[in-house]
Write a protein that holds these residues in place. Structure first.
Motif, mmCIF file in Angstrom:
data_model
loop_
_atom_site.group_PDB
_atom_site.id
_atom_site.type_symbol
_atom_site.label_atom_id
_atom_site.label_comp_id
_atom_site.label_asym_id
_atom_site.label_seq_id
_atom_site.Cartn_x
_atom_site.Cartn_y
_atom_site.Cartn_z
ATOM 1 N N TYR A 70 76.405 76.342 105.329
ATOM 2 C CA TYR A 70 77.595 77.005 104.780
ATOM 3 C C TYR A 70 78.735 76.804 105.771
ATOM 4 O O TYR A 70 78.736 77.378 106.855
ATOM 5 N N HIS A 100 82.614 77.067 106.945
ATOM 6 C CA HIS A 100 83.769 77.945 106.728
ATOM 7 C C HIS A 100 85.028 77.351 107.343
ATOM 8 O O HIS A 100 85.034 77.027 108.532
ATOM 9 N N ASN A 124 83.570 76.602 102.176
ATOM 10 C CA ASN A 124 84.582 77.607 101.858
ATOM 11 C C ASN A 124 85.806 77.346 102.728
ATOM 12 O O ASN A 124 85.778 77.615 103.920
ATOM 13 N N HIS A 160 88.540 78.870 102.905
ATOM 14 C CA HIS A 160 89.283 80.092 103.269
ATOM 15 C C HIS A 160 90.791 79.868 103.169
ATOM 16 O O HIS A 160 91.559 80.290 104.033
ATOM 17 N N VAL A 188 83.564 77.162 97.573
ATOM 18 C CA VAL A 188 83.904 78.556 97.286
ATOM 19 C C VAL A 188 85.410 78.757 97.446
ATOM 20 O O VAL A 188 85.985 78.409 98.470
ATOM 21 N N CYS A 189 86.047 79.311 96.412
ATOM 22 C CA CYS A 189 87.477 79.649 96.477
ATOM 23 C C CYS A 189 87.605 81.164 96.622
ATOM 24 O O CYS A 189 86.912 81.908 95.930
ATOM 25 N N ILE A 190 88.501 81.609 97.515
ATOM 26 C CA ILE A 190 88.603 83.052 97.793
ATOM 27 C C ILE A 190 89.548 83.774 96.844
ATOM 28 O O ILE A 190 89.711 84.987 96.918
ATOM 29 N N HIS A 236 77.498 86.070 96.753
ATOM 30 C CA HIS A 236 76.981 84.987 97.600
ATOM 31 C C HIS A 236 75.484 84.785 97.379
ATOM 32 O O HIS A 236 75.002 83.656 97.316
#
Length: 378
Positions: free
Chosen positions: A90, A92, A114, A116, A147-149, A367
C-alpha cells in the motif's frame, strides 16, 4: 514466517505531515486480528509514534524531488518487498507511489496506491503539470487499485485519463473522533498562549507554504483587525514560508497580534481556542483539518476549491470564499463574528455531519473491504 490467517500489508510512505496523521489513525483502527501492518517510511517520519500500531517499522532515505538519488531508495524498497513478502503493498502519496510501483516490477505483488491528492492538481506551470499527468498514466497499470480521498480526486483522474475507471476507489478521509479534547481545553490553552478572555481568536492550521494560503490569511486578518480591534491571530503549523509570513504580518501592522506555534503534537488543543477556523488553500485534495474544525465545533471559512466544497457546504456548515481573495475572506469572518445565532446553527450542522460522515472507523472498514476485494482478484 507468515501467519496463515493474517493478511500482511507493507505500507510505503515518503511525505510526512497530513499523510503521517492519516496513516496513524488508519493503522490504529484496522483489525489487528486480520492484518499484519509493516511500515517502510522515509526519515521524515518519527517511528516512535508507530509503536504498538505497527508490527514492524523500517526506515530508509527517500527524497521528495525526482533525481538519480532515487536509485538507492528503489533498490532498498525492492529488497524490503522481497524480504517482507507482503500480500499487499500500500503506497501512500505520489513519490512513494512511484517508487513502490517501480520496485514491484517483476515481483508482481498486489499493489494499492493512494496519492493523497494528485500532484498535477497543484498550481504549477503547465509543462510541469503535463509531466505529472504523464508519470501517473505510465505508472497506473502497475497498481491494482488507486484510492481517491474525495470524489473530486476521482473526477480529476478520469478527466486526465490517468487510468481505467475500474481501478479507482473513493475512500474519503476521516478523523479519530475519540481524540476530540473536552471544553476545558479551551481555557487552559488560551492561558498558555497568553490570550485574554475577551479576545477573539481567528486561527488556521496548516503548513506555511504557498498551497495553504497563509499570506491570504494574514491579509484577511489585517482587514478583520481594522474592523474588530480585539482580535488575535493564531497559525498552528510551520513551513518554508514562515519568515515571509512574519514579514507580511509586520508590514500589515498585526505582528504583535499574531502567534505562529510551529509544528505541534496536539493541533486539536490549539483549535479549541479558535473563535473562527480558516483554511485558505489554493488547491486541496481533501483538507483533513476541516472535519477536525467541525468536530471541535468551530465556524469555518474556507476556499471554494477542489475537494473543499464536498466537505463545507456554503452557508450550511461553513462559509466558502473565492481563492486568493482576502477581502471576501475577511467579510466572511466578520459576518460570522457578528451573527451569533447563525454561527451556532452552522456549527451544530457541521458537528452532526462530522459524526455521520468523517469517522476514521468508516475509513478503516472501507479499507478492509478493499483489501478483501484485491486479495480475491485474479
Amino acid at each position: 514466517d507468515k501467519s496463515s490467517k493474517k493478511v500482511r500489508i507493507l505500507h510505503i510512505v515518503q511525505s510526512a505531515g497530513g499523510v503521517d496523521r492519516y496513516l496513524r489513525s488508519l493503522l490504529k483502527y484496522l483489525d489487528s486480528d486480520d492484518y499484519e501492518n509493516y511500515l517502510l517510511a522515509s526519515d521524515d517520519f518519527d517511528l516512535e509514534k508507530y509503536v504498538g500500531i505497527c508490527d514492524k517499522t523500517i526506515q530508509i532515505k527517500m527524497f521528495r524531488n525526482i533525481s538519480l538519488k532515487d536509485i538507492p531508495s528503489l533498490v532498498k524498497i525492492r529488497a524490503e518487498i522481497i524480504k517482507t513478502d507482503p500480500d499487499i503493498i500500500y503506497a501512500h502519496s505520489s513519490k512513494a507511489g512511484a517508487l513502490a510501483r517501480l520496485a514491484n516490477i517483476g515481483i508482481y505483488k498486489t499493489c494499492i496506491y493512494n496519492p493523497h491528492g494528485w500532484s498535477f492538481n497543484m498550481r504549477c506551470n503547465p509543462y510541469k503539470r503535463k509531466i505529472y499527468v504523464l508519470i501517473e498514466r505510465l505508472l497506473a497499470p502497475l497498481a491494482t487499485k488507486i484510492v481517491c480521498i474525495s470524489n473530486m480526486e476521482k473526477d480529476s483522474a478520469k478527466s486526465n485519463k490517468v487510468c481505467q475507471e475500474s481501478q479507482l476507489e473513493v475512500i474519503k478521509n476521516g478523523i479519530d473522533l475519540k481524540h476530540i479534547p473536552d471544553k476545558n481545553c479551551n481555557e487552559i490553552m488560551r492561558r498558555k498562549l497568553g490570550f485574554e478572555k475577551e479576545q477573539i481568536i481567528i486561527g488556521m492550521v496548516g503548513r506555511l507554504s504557498y498551497q495553504k494560503g497563509p499570506d491570504v490569511f494574514i491579509n484577511s486578518c489585517k482587514l478583520v483587525a481594522n474592523e474588530i480591534p480585539n482580535c488575535r491571530f493564531l497559525i498552528v503549523g510551520d513551513g518554508e514560508d514562515r519568515q515571509s509570513i512574519i514579514q507580511l504580518a509586520k508590514k500589515n501592522g498585526i505582528a504583535d497580534q499574531l502567534i505562529i506555534t510551529g509544528w505541534v503534537e496536539n493541533p486539536l488543543d490549539y483549535i479549541s481556542t479558535f473563535d473562527i477556523a480558516c483554511l485558505f488553500s489554493r488547491w486541496e485534495g481533501f483538507g483533513l483539518v476541516l472535519p477536525e474544525y467541525m468536530a471541535m465545533q468551530k465556524p469555518i471559512v474556507a476556499t471554494n476549491v477542489d475537494a473543499i466544497p464536498e466537505i463545507v457546504q456554503n452557508k450550511k456548515n461553513g462559509l466558502l470564499v473565492p481563492v486568493d481573495n482576502p477581502i471576501a475572506s475577511a467579510e466572511a469572518i466578520i459576518k460570522l463574528l457578528k451573527n451569533e445565532r447563525w454561527r451556532s446553527v452552522i456549527v451544530e450542522t457541521a458537528r452532526k455531519e462530522v459524526l455521520k460522515e468523517y469517522d476514521i472507523n468508516r475509513v478503516a472498514h472501507e479499507h478492509q473491504l478493499l483489501f478483501e476485494k484485491v486479495i480475491k482478484m485474479p
